[in-house]
Design an enzyme around this catalytic site. Structure first.
Site, PDB file in Angstrom:
ATOM      1  N   LYS A 244      -2.104   4.991  12.172  1.00  0.00           N
ATOM      2  CA  LYS A 244      -1.680   6.066  13.071  1.00  0.00           C
ATOM      3  C   LYS A 244      -0.232   6.457  12.765  1.00  0.00           C
ATOM      4  CE  LYS A 244      -0.316   2.798  16.687  1.00  0.00           C
ATOM      5  NZ  LYS A 244      -0.460   2.405  18.104  1.00  0.00           N
TER       6      LYS A 244
ATOM      7  N   TYR B 165      34.005  10.564  13.526  1.00  0.00           N
ATOM      8  CA  TYR B 165      34.160  11.054  14.888  1.00  0.00           C
ATOM      9  C   TYR B 165      34.762   9.986  15.793  1.00  0.00           C
ATOM     10  CZ  TYR B 165      31.275  15.157  13.887  1.00  0.00           C
ATOM     11  OH  TYR B 165      30.786  16.335  13.387  1.00  0.00           O
TER      12      TYR B 165
END
Length: 345
Positions: free
Chosen positions: A33, A242
């Site tokens: 899956k 950042y």
């Protein structure tokens, strides 16, 4: 090339399936899956079918259609979601076997596809999918008269071998299916590893095929190599990324590599949680993971690398998962579409 390369070893995948199969006294299927846990269900399915897998499990009918187109007729494909509204044509045309989860699904299946193969999923305590004991008792005779090909359930805590829920679900499953001359399945990877009391007639490993826990002997299947875009020199006191979250404590060389959280490398992996590798040499990730870029301290390397490896034999999907506060399943299924993928084996 600024595209990161994801290399998937199908031989390792097949070896994992064969080794898990050797631990059982029953048939070993394969769960493919979520597009083969993010690694391409078609390629995964074909490799496993060629190795001898005769049954596969997917989450929904549309996944089963894609898998059938890849592997062709013959192997069984079962659908965990059962028979949803509008699925009849797909189930019929692509020879898919729904695992029916409720009375509504059962009625829908018998009315729209009489005689079409089906299984029944039973809820033994996970409270997610399947019929609870009272519902099953009410419809069991009707279901049995239509000839189900499999009775199955799913363990909630199989990755914790000593968890009392495992024995509770085992006993509940036995009580709900005892005396019925039908194939039964309870175990995925974790349940398979709990021992033969949990194996019944079919085991359906998933994450263990792809190199993840709780199968500790799994061979790694995925390797991810990130190209270096730029290397710069920093003086002590300069910062990276950042938020100025990392400060150089010595003269440093910082490599910026092409991948980030848009590629499934979680933002939580920044700040020194993980390393990347230049060959056998680990190099710490510094600063924050951003959307498309990661910064790495390569000060201790003699040469400037062209690529750095973030997923390999030394740093597995579970290593990354632990650093990100998640599980290997999420790391694998999050690997992004921008990678240049190649397959070996």
């Amino acid at each position: 090339m600024t595209t990161a390369r994801l290399t998937l070893n199908l031989d390792a995948l097949v070896t994992n399936w064969r080794n898990l199969d050797a631990l059982t006294n029953c048939e070993t299927a394969a769960v493919v899956k979520a597009n083969g846990y993010g690694l391409d269900a078609g390629r995964v399915g074909k490799a496993l079918a060629n190795a001898g897998a005769r049954n596969f499990f997917v989450a929904m009918a549309e996944e089963g259609v894609a898998l059938r187109r890849a592997i062709g007729p013959g192997p069984g494909i079962s659908v965990f979601a059962g028979h949803m509204e509008g699925d009849a044509k797909l189930l019929r045309d692509f020879q898919l076997t729904p695992m029916l989860n409720s009375l509504d699904q059962m009625l829908r299946h018998f009315e729209s596809l009489p005689g079409h193969p089906f299984g029944v999923q039973l809820d033994t305590g996970m409270n997610r999918l399947g019929m609870e004991a009272a519902e099953w008792a009410a419809v069991r005779d009707i279901a049995l008269s239509q000839g189900p090909v499999l009775l199955m359930s799913h363990l909630a805590c199989a990755d914790e071998a000593s968890h009392p829920m495992n024995d509770h679900q085992l006993q509940t499953f036995v009580q709900m299916t005892e005396g019925l001359e039908l194939p039964r399945s309870l175990a995925a990877t974790g349940g398979l590893l709990l021992g033969r009391n949990y194996h019944f007639d079919l085991c359906r490993p998933g994450i263990g095929l792809y190199g993840g826990q709780p199968y500790g002997d799994a061979l790694p299947v995925a390797q991810l190599d990130l190209p270096v875009i730029q290397i710069r020199s920093l003086d002590p006191g300069e910062t990276v990324g950042y938020g100025n979250s990392w400060t150089a404590q010595r003269p440093s060389r910082i490599a910026t590599v092409a991948a980030g959280y848009a590629d499934g490398l979680h933002r939580a992996l920044g700040g020194g949680q993980i390393q990347v590798y230049a060959g056998d040499t680990p190099c710490p990730v510094v600063g924050r993971v951003s959307m498309d870029l990661i910064t790495v301290d390569v000060s201790d390397l003699g040469d400037d690398p062209s690529h750095l490896s973030i997923l390999n034999e030394r740093q597995t999907v579970d290593t990354l998962a632990q650093a990100a506060g998640t599980i290997g399943y999420e790391i694998l299924t999050s690997l992004g579409s921008r990678y240049a993928r190649s397959y070996t084996g």
